[in-house]
Enzyme design. Structure first.
Site, short mmCIF file in Angstrom:
data_model
loop_
_atom_site.label_atom_id
_atom_site.label_comp_id
_atom_site.label_asym_id
_atom_site.label_seq_id
_atom_site.Cartn_x
_atom_site.Cartn_y
_atom_site.Cartn_z
N SER A 129 -1.09 4.37 5.53
CA SER A 129 0.38 3.99 6.53
C SER A 129 1.53 5.08 5.65
CB SER A 129 0.66 3.07 5.93
OG SER A 129 1.38 2.27 5.23
N ARG B 31 10.73 -2.78 -9.11
CA ARG B 31 10.82 -2.57 -10.47
C ARG B 31 10.76 -1.20 -11.46
NH1 ARG B 31 7.63 -6.77 -7.87
NH2 ARG B 31 5.81 -5.18 -7.41
N LYS C 51 1.31 -8.34 0.39
CA LYS C 51 0.94 -7.22 0.48
C LYS C 51 0.19 -7.43 1.95
CE LYS C 51 -0.10 -6.12 -4.05
NZ LYS C 51 -1.16 -6.25 -5.71
N VAL C 52 0.10 -5.80 2.27
CA VAL C 52 -0.97 -5.96 4.27
C VAL C 52 -1.35 -4.42 4.22
CG1 VAL C 52 -0.51 -5.85 6.23
CG2 VAL C 52 1.16 -7.48 5.20
N TYR C 53 -2.67 -4.92 4.48
CA TYR C 53 -3.48 -3.66 4.90
C TYR C 53 -4.01 -3.39 6.54
CZ TYR C 53 -4.89 -3.20 0.04
OH TYR C 53 -4.99 -2.49 -1.11
N GLU C 54 -3.93 -2.63 7.06
CA GLU C 54 -4.20 -1.98 8.26
C GLU C 54 -4.80 -4.02 9.14
OE1 GLU C 54 -4.22 0.80 10.22
OE2 GLU C 54 -4.46 -0.77 11.81
N ASP D 144 -1.50 1.08 10.13
CA ASP D 144 -1.29 2.04 9.10
C ASP D 144 -0.44 3.48 9.46
OD1 ASP D 144 -2.03 0.65 7.06
OD2 ASP D 144 -4.19 1.51 7.02
N GLY E 2 -2.47 -2.31 32.92
CA GLY E 2 -1.50 -0.96 33.35
C GLY E 2 -1.21 -1.77 35.24
N ARG F 135 0.22 8.33 -9.86
CA ARG F 135 -0.19 7.88 -11.14
C ARG F 135 -0.38 8.42 -12.37
NH1 ARG F 135 -0.13 2.10 -12.59
NH2 ARG F 135 -0.66 2.24 -10.59
N ALA G 290 4.01 -2.36 -2.81
CA ALA G 290 4.40 -3.61 -2.16
C ALA G 290 6.01 -3.88 -2.54
CB ALA G 290 3.27 -4.27 -3.13
N ASN H 266 5.56 3.04 0.41
CA ASN H 266 4.86 2.20 0.85
C ASN H 266 4.07 1.58 -0.57
OD1 ASN H 266 2.86 3.89 0.48
ND2 ASN H 266 0.77 2.94 1.83
C1 LIG Z 1 -1.02 -1.48 0.47
C2 LIG Z 1 -1.27 -2.21 -0.71
C3 LIG Z 1 -1.43 -3.38 -0.76
C4 LIG Z 1 -1.01 -1.76 -1.72
O1 LIG Z 1 -1.71 -2.56 -2.77
P1 LIG Z 1 -1.46 -2.11 -4.45
O2 LIG Z 1 -3.25 -1.27 -4.59
O3 LIG Z 1 -1.94 -3.42 -4.76
O4 LIG Z 1 -0.09 -1.81 -5.22
P2 LIG Z 1 0.94 -1.79 -5.70
O5 LIG Z 1 1.84 -1.63 -4.59
O6 LIG Z 1 1.10 -3.53 -6.12
O7 LIG Z 1 1.35 -0.90 -6.56
C5 LIG Z 1 0.78 -0.99 -7.92
C6 LIG Z 1 1.58 -0.49 -9.06
O8 LIG Z 1 1.34 0.52 -8.77
C7 LIG Z 1 2.60 0.89 -9.38
N1 LIG Z 1 2.80 2.08 -9.68
C8 LIG Z 1 2.39 3.15 -8.51
N2 LIG Z 1 2.28 4.33 -8.48
C9 LIG Z 1 3.02 4.76 -10.44
C10 LIG Z 1 3.60 5.49 -11.02
N3 LIG Z 1 3.17 6.98 -9.99
N4 LIG Z 1 2.72 5.45 -12.01
C11 LIG Z 1 3.42 4.55 -12.85
N5 LIG Z 1 3.28 3.04 -11.60
C12 LIG Z 1 2.87 3.52 -10.43
C13 LIG Z 1 3.79 0.38 -8.68
O9 LIG Z 1 5.00 0.41 -9.75
C14 LIG Z 1 3.03 -0.70 -8.92
O10 LIG Z 1 3.51 -2.10 -10.02
P3 LIG Z 1 4.10 -3.22 -10.34
O11 LIG Z 1 3.60 -3.83 -9.12
O12 LIG Z 1 4.00 -3.54 -11.79
O13 LIG Z 1 5.54 -3.22 -10.32
C15 LIG Z 1 0.62 -2.76 -1.25
O14 LIG Z 1 1.20 -1.14 -1.52
C16 LIG Z 1 1.45 -2.35 0.26
O15 LIG Z 1 1.21 -3.91 0.72
N6 LIG Z 1 2.14 -1.69 0.53
C17 LIG Z 1 3.23 -2.30 1.73
C18 LIG Z 1 2.39 -2.27 3.31
C19 LIG Z 1 1.67 -0.72 3.07
O16 LIG Z 1 1.74 0.62 3.44
N7 LIG Z 1 0.72 -1.08 3.80
C20 LIG Z 1 -0.81 -0.57 4.01
C21 LIG Z 1 -1.39 0.64 3.05
S1 LIG Z 1 -2.73 1.37 3.93
#
Ligand SMILES: CC(C)(COP(=O)(O)OP(=O)(O)OC[C@H]1O[C@@H](n2cnc3c(N)ncnc32)[C@H](O)[C@@H]1OP(=O)(O)O)[C@@H](O)C(=O)NCCC(=O)NCCS
Length: 414
Positions: free
Chosen positions: A18, A104, A136-139, A168, A246, A38, A98, A96
């Site tokens: 997204s 944090r 948390k949300v995916y597509e 997304d 439509g 990262r 979580a 984007n």
């Molecule tokens: C997409 C999603 C479900 C993925 O979840 P996930 O893989 O568990 O990833 P998160 O977003 O929770 O981030 C994971 C961790 O990586 C860490 N991280 C990310 N980039 C980092 C970096 N450059 N350096 C260090 N840590 C990093 C984050 O701080 C987070 O850590 P924490 O939870 O301990 O604070 C989630 O990001 C989300 O819901 N996003 C919002 C909605 C969205 O955009 N969804 C569609 C995605 S296509």
């Protein structure tokens, strides 16, 4: 002449689909997009759904073109300093993660605003404030919770998600609009602001016509739906198969070869203005004098019959032949084009909507270029960055010395 967003610098903290779709469009408009990943790992999509071992996946390369890539861990001491410098020198930050992840890392919106009051801070989350805001949300979760799945599918069958990534990529495009508005507003106010788009909201926005129908339902059956006149309507908008949605009825009908070709179909719209020509060409000129067929209202209870008759005609012709006959008659229609056909379509190649890109590790690949065409600022699609490819270049630009970079590397900050 420069690009539309020349001079705009984006701190791109996005991952998966997204967020990256949003910053990719900004990069195509000419912004300098610095994608932060990262150290050692990068965006998880680099390794997901790989077609070739050991190289960045198409999932990643098709969502991250025209960006520079750096690795940085803002949770380390050196990383925090570098991240602060990046916030100072960028115009827009997009993320984007979580809910709460950026906070944090030690960079809540209040802190970002203090570091750079001109910063536009743009976020995508699954949901807005409310009972699901921490999820948390995916597509497909967004498609299901935003009204798309409930209203997509055959009538009397299970809800369906669509192949279009409206959760997304759809949300990413909404975020682009918000960012551009905030940048324009900053010209007057001198201040950045927060831009947020929830995936549920973006999907619902794209399902706007279904909320229209929800309210129409209170005043009687939805007469353009295939459930009318024989089926039952409940208290929510039903799934309507391939009905048009439509003001003019439409349906997908078979074309010659459908028995073996899964894409030998065409969408035909029985538009009011074009209906006489359509009726004549399919061999039903008598409909024009028949009170059961000669007005849109009269046709509504007989729509399925009308489309069955249209299909009898289309089944005798290829989808291309149907196009060639119906287009000159001004009948709106469109063949079902497969991904293979789209990939090979010369017109899409000519406009840069489908482009071939070269990549040092994986060789050439196809991608979808910028669908938004600017006359003075055409997009030229460049390959996605390798993990950390521009780390040193960007850090030097924001004032780090060789010794600073060395120290950050030792700490694992980059
Ligand atoms: C997409 C999603 C479900 C993925 O979840 P996930 O893989 O568990 O990833 P998160 O977003 O929770 O981030 C994971 C961790 O990586 C860490 N991280 C990310 N980039 C980092 C970096 N450059 N350096 C260090 N840590 C990093 C984050 O701080 C987070 O850590 P924490 O939870 O301990 O604070 C989630 O990001 C989300 O819901 N996003 C919002 C909605 C969205 O955009 N969804 C569609 C995605 S296509």
């Amino acid at each position: 002449m420069g690009k539309a967003l020349d001079g705009v610098r984006i701190l791109d903290m996005t991952h998966v689909q997204s967020g990256p779709t949003c910053t990719q469009i900004l990069a195509w408009f000419g912004a300098d997009v610095i994608k932060v990943e990262r150290p050692g790992e990068g965006d998880p999509t680099r390794g997901q759904l790989r077609d070739k071992p050991g190289v960045d996946s198409l999932y990643f390369t098709m969502l991250n073109s025209n960006k520079r890539g750096i690795t940085l861990n803002p949770k380390t001491e050196a990383g925090k300093k570098i991240f602060t410098k990046l916030i100072e020198t960028c115009d827009v930050m997009v993320e984007n993660f979580a809910p709460g992840a950026i906070d944090r890392m030690g960079f809540p919106w209040e802190t970002i605003q203090k570091i750079n009051p001109r910063m536009v801070y743009a976020s995508i989350k699954g949901f807005g404030p409310g009972p699901f805001e921490d999820c948390k949300v995916y597509e497909n979760v967004a498609q299901c919770t935003g009204g798309a799945a409930s209203t997509t599918g055959e009538m009397d069958s299970v809800p369906l998600v669509t192949g279009a990534q409206i959760g997304d990529s759809g949300t990413g495009i909404h975020l682009v609009a918000g960012i551009l508005a905030a940048l324009l507003h900053r010209e007057k106010s001198g201040r950045g602001q927060r831009v947020t788009v929830a995936m549920q909201d973006a999907v619902l926005n794209l399902c706007r016509v279904k909320l229209r129908d929800q309210q129409r339902l209170a005043h009687g059956p939805l007469k353009e739906y295939p459930q009318y006149p024989n089926g039952e309507f409940g208290d929510a908008v039903p799934r309507a198969g391939n009905a048009s949605g439509g003001g003019h009825p439409g349906w997908i009908v078979k074309c010659k070869g459908w028995e073996t070709d899964p894409d030998a179909y065409i969408y035909v719209i029985a538009q009011l203005q074009a209906f006489p020509e359509l009726a004549k060409v399919i061999g039903h000129p008598e409909w024009l004098d028949d009170p059961n067929f000669n007005t849109p209202e009269a046709r509504l209870p007989r729509l399925m019959h009308v489309f069955c008759e249209i299909e009898k005609w289309t089944m005798t012709k290829t989808k291309k032949a149907v196009m060639d006959i119906l287009n000159p008659l001004n009948v709106p229609c469109g063949p079902i084009l497969s991904m293979k056909e789209l990939a090979e379509e010369p017109a899409l190649r000519a406009t840069g909507t489908v482009v071939e890109v070269d990549h040092p590790k994986r060789g050439t690949y196809l991608t979808v270029g910028n669908p938004i065409k600017l006359s003075d600022s055409p997009a030229d699609v460049k390959r996605s960055p390798l993990l950390g490819e521009h780390t040193e270049e960007v850090l030097r630009e924001i004032g780090l010395s060789d010794a600073d970079i060395q120290a950050a590397r030792q700490q694992g900050a980059i």
